[in-house]
Design a protein around this motif. Sequence first.
Motif, PDB file in Angstrom:
ATOM      1  N   ALA A   1       0.839  -1.215   0.000  1.00 16.74           N
ATOM      2  CA  ALA A   1       0.000   0.000   0.000  1.00 16.74           C
ATOM      3  C   ALA A   1       0.867   1.256   0.000  1.00 16.74           C
ATOM      4  O   ALA A   1       0.502   2.261  -0.619  1.00 16.74           O
ATOM      5  CB  ALA A   1      -0.929  -0.002   1.200  1.00 16.74           C
ATOM      6  N   SER A   2       2.001   1.209   0.666  1.00 13.21           N
ATOM      7  CA  SER A   2       2.871   2.399   0.731  1.00 13.21           C
ATOM      8  C   SER A   2       3.536   2.692  -0.616  1.00 13.21           C
ATOM      9  O   SER A   2       3.980   3.809  -0.839  1.00 13.21           O
ATOM     10  CB  SER A   2       3.929   2.233   1.809  1.00 13.21           C
ATOM     11  N   LYS A   3       3.556   1.707  -1.488  1.00 10.95           N
ATOM     12  CA  LYS A   3       4.190   1.898  -2.808  1.00 10.95           C
ATOM     13  C   LYS A   3       3.194   2.345  -3.860  1.00 10.95           C
ATOM     14  O   LYS A   3       3.594   2.709  -4.955  1.00 10.95           O
ATOM     15  CB  LYS A   3       4.876   0.607  -3.241  1.00 10.95           C
ATOM     16  N   ARG A   4       1.910   2.298  -3.547  1.00  7.00           N
ATOM     17  CA  ARG A   4       0.896   2.737  -4.505  1.00  7.00           C
ATOM     18  C   ARG A   4       0.965   4.249  -4.660  1.00  7.00           C
ATOM     19  O   ARG A   4       1.136   4.965  -3.689  1.00  7.00           O
ATOM     20  CB  ARG A   4      -0.505   2.359  -4.010  1.00  7.00           C
ATOM     21  N   PRO A   5       0.788   4.727  -5.862  1.00  8.05           N
ATOM     22  CA  PRO A   5       0.771   6.183  -6.054  1.00  8.05           C
ATOM     23  C   PRO A   5      -0.458   6.787  -5.373  1.00  8.05           C
ATOM     24  O   PRO A   5      -1.535   6.218  -5.419  1.00  8.05           O
ATOM     25  CB  PRO A   5       0.712   6.373  -7.575  1.00  8.05           C
ATOM     26  N   ARG A   6      -0.263   7.882  -4.725  1.00  8.29           N
ATOM     27  CA  ARG A   6      -1.346   8.589  -4.032  1.00  8.29           C
ATOM     28  C   ARG A   6      -2.004   9.584  -4.981  1.00  8.29           C
ATOM     29  O   ARG A   6      -1.330  10.287  -5.711  1.00  8.29           O
ATOM     30  CB  ARG A   6      -0.811   9.330  -2.805  1.00  8.29           C
ATOM     31  N   ALA A   7      -3.318   9.644  -4.934  1.00  4.47           N
ATOM     32  CA  ALA A   7      -4.043  10.572  -5.815  1.00  4.47           C
ATOM     33  C   ALA A   7      -4.240  11.920  -5.161  1.00  4.47           C
ATOM     34  O   ALA A   7      -4.166  12.133  -4.027  1.00  4.47           O
ATOM     35  CB  ALA A   7      -5.397   9.988  -6.188  1.00  4.47           C
TER      36      ALA A   7
END
Length: 170
Positions: free
Chosen positions: A164-170
């Motif tokens: 989850a920490s590697k997912r790009p934040r919108a």
Amino acid sequence: MSDSNLPPSYPAASSPAPAGGAPVAPPQQVNIAFWLYIVGAALSLISLIISLATIGSLKGDLQRQLAAQGQQISDSALNATVTASVTVAIVFGILYIAAYVLFAVFMRRGANWARIVLLIVTVLSLFGILGGFGLGAARVVVGVIATILIFLKPANEYFSAVKASKRPRA
């Protein structure tokens, strides 16, 4: 996120990544599993060293087997065969140990693919449980315990948090 939202068995340092995507610390189970995998690699190295120390008996065994089959081989051909076998064993042994340690390092960093690879290696190692001068069984037991640890709930939460920490934040 407050500490009251965390499951009781999951330390605050290992909570899912904050909104900024900061690194997630591995839980105790993952750290213990990492060191167990390192112990497994050390047992593999010891087994390799013992194998090399007993190489003299390999040559004698090979000569006896050939004689029992009524075949003869020159000393130079026998030496070349033994040397090639030893070289291959050393190269593959060192590559195996290095890869095993590397997978353990990536697993500790939260790479789920490394966790899956270690599971597969552990399952495959069950076939060689009797090898390695008795160290094979110890290596398999250590690997099985480590593999169980990396699939317990705190470890699963850790791997999910890293993902989850590697997912790009919108």
